[in-house]
Write an enzyme that holds these catalytic residues in place. Structure first.
Site, PDB file in Angstrom:
ATOM      1  N   ASP A 164       0.834  -1.196   0.000  1.00 23.77           N
ATOM      2  CA  ASP A 164       0.000   0.000   0.000  1.00 23.77           C
ATOM      3  C   ASP A 164       0.876   1.258   0.000  1.00 23.77           C
ATOM      4  O   ASP A 164       2.111   1.173   0.034  1.00 23.77           O
ATOM      5  CB  ASP A 164      -0.942  -0.033   1.204  1.00 23.77           C
ATOM      6  CG  ASP A 164      -2.308   0.559   0.913  1.00 23.77           C
ATOM      7  OD1 ASP A 164      -2.412   1.412   0.013  1.00 23.77           O
ATOM      8  OD2 ASP A 164      -3.287   0.178   1.586  1.00 23.77           O
ATOM      9  N   ASP A 237     -10.213   2.432  -3.262  1.00 22.34           N
ATOM     10  CA  ASP A 237     -10.620   1.121  -2.767  1.00 22.34           C
ATOM     11  C   ASP A 237     -12.065   0.868  -3.209  1.00 22.34           C
ATOM     12  O   ASP A 237     -12.882   1.795  -3.241  1.00 22.34           O
ATOM     13  CB  ASP A 237     -10.606   1.080  -1.237  1.00 22.34           C
ATOM     14  CG  ASP A 237      -9.209   0.921  -0.666  1.00 22.34           C
ATOM     15  OD1 ASP A 237      -8.236   1.014  -1.425  1.00 22.34           O
ATOM     16  OD2 ASP A 237      -9.093   0.734   0.557  1.00 22.34           O
TER      17      ASP A 237
END
Length: 567
Positions: A164, A237
């Site tokens: 990430d 997301d």
């Protein structure tokens, strides 16, 4: 600038230049087809205090139960074989030697045990970390520990790392900083002490698209990620379970399917074996209707996307299992040619995509964005088959299995529905060529103004209409054509602009009618080296002229020179 790739009937996709061995210490090719599997994040979140999920976070019990469900449902045998533990699996601090520490309340037997159990099931082991000083959930990040963390993961038997991009130090928080840091992490993966091959899933581009008005840095970071990893998430997301609202078109608290499809569908130039655009997880049944679930799956397959489930696999309905287990669509997604579908046309309601396949077939999808049923159709010539009236094909509906021989492809589409077909050309079809819209800044289309065919007719930016004047063909001679005329560059001077204008002219073989497509999305005029198709002054209003201006040769790329072409 990236190396030019000539447009031709046998187009070499710019993305095919991406190295499939970018993170392989042994030189093995990695992720030659899009990864498939399970990740716990969208369905289960971080922990029981998560306001978005109301469910448990990652734990040994959860991960092994979901892994077993992949096996028991038959999904693992169909390719869903990578099980990834997302954020919140560590304690809040490293140990005295600087190592990440597994939270043994969640994973009492540790991560090496998880890896061995998954491998015993015939599955692959994926794990999450973060490039920054802390993960998005507030746990230790990998900044300053790249090699140490990679070596630890390899020792545990990890096969896949999702990295990430939260909490980067301010000194490295720009596009160059992200590109360099992810490149350094990839180098650490290649140098891991176990010599283990691990697939690299990058999240860096997402941090340059959300809320950005100028996407130049986003394109640069995508380009960087495509050179160091095997897949990269470009944006939001996906909507988390119980996040509220529709997962089809929601933009807050995780994006809806249409948002992710929208940006991902215009990045086909980067797709190739070992190189995949990732619009995030499949959320079949969680916030999507059955029809919407089928659409997400079909569109992800058309886009050669990773097929990573983030649902409760153990409780999937019979209908959901049938969707996710559709072997015809899995074959499209996993096609070894590795080409992502291009956009044939969009009119605000119906999208048509076409994707070339390894055996000479094409996959074609028709998407209904609207809330009422609509009839939709396209033709063989519109999706790239040559041969005119003599061309007919065997067209297989990949939802029903029905096959017909026809020269048109069509269906009545339910709200938010997607029809998808495998098209096998018949003897009357003489070849294929990329055909479809050219999409630029503001998701607007290159448009032959007024459908004019007179010499010098201007080419403009216009909202996409699916009209014939926005249907461009890319034949084997390097020209770019609409309505039988060629895209050309002509020097003109008027009150708006002095310089080269993009126009349509009769095709004459001239050098200014030849173009090359760059991996970064530039469309360069080979007769005017160093000049690229450009939306004048980055204006996105209908009618803005297209010009042929100096190519941006260094970062940041100019978003008004970046174009998505048909496949």
């Amino acid at each position: 600038m990236a190396a030019a790739v000539a447009l031709s009937g046998a187009l070499v996709v710019p993305g095919a230049q991406a190295s499939p061995t970018a993170t392989s210490p042994s030189g093995n090719a990695l992720a030659l087809t899009p990864p498939m599997g399970f990740n716990n994040w969208a369905r289960y979140g971080c922990d029981t205090d998560s306001p978005n999920t109301g469910d448990q976070g990652p734990s040994q019990q959860l991960i092994l139960e979901q892994a077993q469900a992949l096996v028991d449902t038959g999904l693992a045998a169909k390719g869903y074989d990578t099980v990834t533990i997302d954020d919140c699996w560590t304690t809040t601090a490293r140990d005295s030697e600087g190592n990440l520490v597994t939270d043994t309340e969640k994973f009492p037997q540790g991560m090496a045990y998880i890896g061995s159990r998954l491998h015993e099931m015939g599955l692959r082991f994926g794990i999450y970390s973060d490039i920054g000083t802390a993960t998005c959930g507030g746990f230790p990040g990998s900044w300053g520990h790249f090699q140490q963390d990679v070596d630890l993961f390899a020792a545990w038997g990890v096969d896949y790392i999702k990295l990430d991009g939260c909490n980067m130090p301010s000194s490295a928080s720009d596009a160059d900083g992200y590109i360099d840091a992810y490149g350094d992490f990839a180098a650490a993966m290649r140098a891991n002490s176990s010599g283990r091959d691990m697939v690299f899933s990058e999240s860096s581009p997402a941090y340059f698209s959300i809320g950005a008005t100028d996407l130049s840095d986003w394109y640069d970071v995508i380009d960087g990620a495509s050179r160091t990893g095997q897949l990269w998430r470009e944006g939001y997301d996906v909507k988390m379970r119980n996040g509220g609202g529709s997962a089809w078109d929601k933009n807050s608290n995780g994006a809806g399917v249409m948002t992710q499809y929208g940006y991902n569908s215009l990045l086909s130039r980067y797709a190739a074996p070992g190189s995949w655009n990732d619009p995030d997880f499949l959320i079949t049944g969680d916030g999507l209707t059955a029809e919407e679930s089928r659409s997400q799956f079909a569109l992800w397959a058309m886009m050669a996307s990773p097929l990573i489930l983030s649902t409760d696999v153990a409780s999937l309905s019979t209908d959901s299992l049938a969707t996710l287990g559709n072997t015809d669509l899995i074959a499209i997604d996993q096609d070894p040619l590795g080409r992502q579908a291009g956009v044939v046309s969009r009119d605000g309601t119906v999208d048509v995509l076409a994707r070339p396949l390894a055996n000479g077939d094409r996959a074609v999808s028709l998407l209904n964005r609207g809330t009422t049923a609509v009839p939709a159709s396209t033709t063989l010539s519109a999706v790239g088959f040559l041969g005119g009236a003599g061309c007919s094909a065997s067209v297989k509906d990949l939802w029903t299995g029905a096959t017909t021989t026809t020269s048109t492809i069509g269906a009545t589409l339910p709200p938010h529905g997607t029809a998808v077909f495998r098209v096998t050309p018949g003897a009357g079809c003489t070849g294929q060529q990329p055909t479809g819209q050219i999409t630029g800044i503001g998701d607007k289309c290159a448009d032959d103004s007024g459908s004019g065919t007179a010499a010098g007719n201007p080419v403009i930016l216009f909202h996409c209409t699916a009209g014939a004047n926005q249907r461009w063909t890319l034949p084997s001679d390097g020209t770019v054509r609409a309505l039988g005329q060629c895209l050309d560059a002509v020097h003109r001077s008027d009150s708006t602009y002095t310089g080269y204008r993009a126009v349509l002219n009769p095709c004459d073989g001239g050098s200014t009618q030849k173009w090359s497509y760059e991996r970064n999305g530039f469309l360069e005029n080979t007769g005017l080296p160093g000049r690229c198709l450009d939306a004048y002054a980055s204006v996105t209003t209908d009618g803005n002229p297209l010009i042929v201006d100096t190519c941006a040769n260094s970062r940041p790329n100019q978003q008004n020179q970046i174009w998505a072409l048909a496949e």
